[in-house]
Design an enzyme around this catalytic site. Structure first.
Site, PDB file in Angstrom:
ATOM      1  CB  CYS A  21      -0.906   0.000   1.231  1.00  0.00           C
ATOM      2  SG  CYS A  21       0.002   0.102   2.797  1.00  0.00           S
ATOM      3  CG  HIS A 133      -1.258  -4.283  15.787  1.00  0.00           C
ATOM      4  ND1 HIS A 133      -0.974  -3.058  15.238  1.00  0.00           N
ATOM      5  CD2 HIS A 133      -1.046  -5.185  14.802  1.00  0.00           C
ATOM      6  CE1 HIS A 133      -0.605  -3.209  13.972  1.00  0.00           C
ATOM      7  NE2 HIS A 133      -0.646  -4.503  13.682  1.00  0.00           N
ATOM      8  CD  GLU A 135      -3.063   1.130  13.057  1.00  0.00           C
ATOM      9  OE1 GLU A 135      -4.155   1.722  12.964  1.00  0.00           O
ATOM     10  OE2 GLU A 135      -2.649   0.302  12.221  1.00  0.00           O
ATOM     11  CB  THR A 173      -5.396   1.621   9.654  1.00  0.00           C
ATOM     12  OG1 THR A 173      -4.107   1.012   9.789  1.00  0.00           O
ATOM     13  CG2 THR A 173      -5.402   2.993  10.308  1.00  0.00           C
ATOM     14  CB  CYS A 203      -5.894   2.027   5.483  1.00  0.00           C
ATOM     15  SG  CYS A 203      -5.173   0.566   4.739  1.00  0.00           S
ATOM     16  CB  SER A 231       1.232  -8.973   8.433  1.00  0.00           C
ATOM     17  OG  SER A 231       0.365  -8.208   7.626  1.00  0.00           O
ATOM     18  CG  ASN A 233      -2.368  -6.058   5.930  1.00  0.00           C
ATOM     19  OD1 ASN A 233      -2.360  -6.566   4.817  1.00  0.00           O
ATOM     20  ND2 ASN A 233      -1.256  -5.581   6.493  1.00  0.00           N
TER      21      ASN A 233
END
Length: 339
Positions: A21, A133, A135, A173, A203, A231, A233
């Site tokens: 991304c 996480h 984030e 996100t 996102c 990861s 996502n």
């Protein structure tokens, strides 16, 4: 003997978009540019993105990955990863006499700013995300007295707020869109006046990759998601594939992790990759499948992506000189990095 030509009925559905991304691309290029501009070592707090191959490649070029700011010797440059950090980490870097480059994804920064704004307005902020996480840790650190984590619909029952008329939800996100909305629905049932963020926090890249997997999941007997196990996502893509109807779905870092027994009785294989995965790893998976008769590749296109982000502004300064000046101001490089 492994067949070297396509077998009748065997095909690959290749998701588009997939892989890098804009935020990941920006972060990886930032490390490479910093190494070019300032020379090694460039310290990076936490993995710049959650991908084993990317981290190993950057290490070979001179990046040094650390988990704590205090591990970076005074007078050096430290880069903050795409996942973002709490304000306390910036303070640690200042105390440690470090020049900094902030490679936080701009979409994560947007969530940080929302947290700060709603905290100033004295809202209770319900942050939907996964405990531990990076984030989530970074966003929570922007307003620790106002934020509480909601890790899925099962967490909703235990949520308590001061004033049900001043509650807002934000999110990590990289979550599953469907699971996030399930959590939001449960929160709205409990708190009817729950406010939503001004724009979607999940996102665009996460949503687009999930949409592509949904489109091919119903047709695929097997879905292979290229991505690392840390990861978020990438792991969500495995879940989405199964929910969309794929008989099986697996997460692999590299093609040689694929188990040939997964192909038994399989006519259609779906292939995609997480938002921090370079395309070379997908190409290796496609080559692996082609050697086993899956040469017919069809693209499943869910969206066009044209978003790009400019590089961190700190790359336009002489950070080596800044780091040296910080050491000189505060008593020399021999002192401890944490005061």
């Amino acid at each position: 003997m492994v067949p070297m030509t396509a077998s009748p009925g065997r095909r690959v559905l290749l998701a588009a978009p997939r892989g890098y991304c804009a935020g990941v691309d920006r972060a990886v290029i930032a490390v490479e540019k910093a190494l070019e501009q300032y020379g090694a070592p460039i310290y990076v707090r936490h993995e710049i993105v959650h991908n084993k191959y990317v981290v190993q490649t950057l290490e070979k070029k001179g990046a040094v990955f650390v988990e704590r700011t205090e591990e970076v010797p005074p007078g050096n440059i430290v880069m903050f990863s795409a996942h973002g950090v709490a304000p306390v980490v910036h303070e640690e870097a200042e105390r440690g006499r470090l020049a900094t480059i902030d490679a936080t994804c701009p979409l994560v920064t947007k969530v940080h700013k929302e947290a700060v704004r709603f905290a100033k307005e004295d809202y209770d902020i319900l942050l939907i995300g996964h405990e531990g996480h990076e984030e989530v840790i970074g966003t929570s650190g922007e307003a620790p007295d106002h934020i509480q984590l909601v890790d899925g619909p099962g967490d909703v029952a235990k949520v308590e707020v001061r004033d049900p008329s001043k509650v807002v939800w934000l999110s990590q996100t990289t979550l599953s869109v469907d699971e996030t909305m399930e959590t939001v629905d449960a929160l709205k049932e409990k708190f009817p006046q729950l406010l939503s963020p001004p724009s979607d926090d999940i996102c665009y890249a996460t949503q687009n990759r999930q949409l592509a997997v949904k489109q091919m999941g119903a047709e695929a007997d097997l879905v292979i998601v290229v991505g690392s196990r840390n990861s978020s996502n990438s792991k969500r893509l495995v879940e989405v594939a199964k929910q969309a109807g794929a008989r099986a779905a697996y997460l692999v870092d590299f093609a040689d992790e694929i188990d040939e027994t997964w192909l038994e009785g399989v006519a259609t294989v779906g292939v995609t990759s997480g938002a921090s995965v370079p395309e070379v790893l997908v190409e290796q998976v496609l080559e692996w499948l082609a050697r086993r008769g899956f040469e017919d590749v069809e693209i499943v296109k869910a969206a066009e992506e044209s978003i790009t982000f400019s590089l961190p502004k700190e790359l336009r300064r002489d950070l080596r000189d800044e780091a040296a000046a910080l050491v000189a101001e505060r008593g020399g490089a021999g002192a401890s990095g944490a005061e």
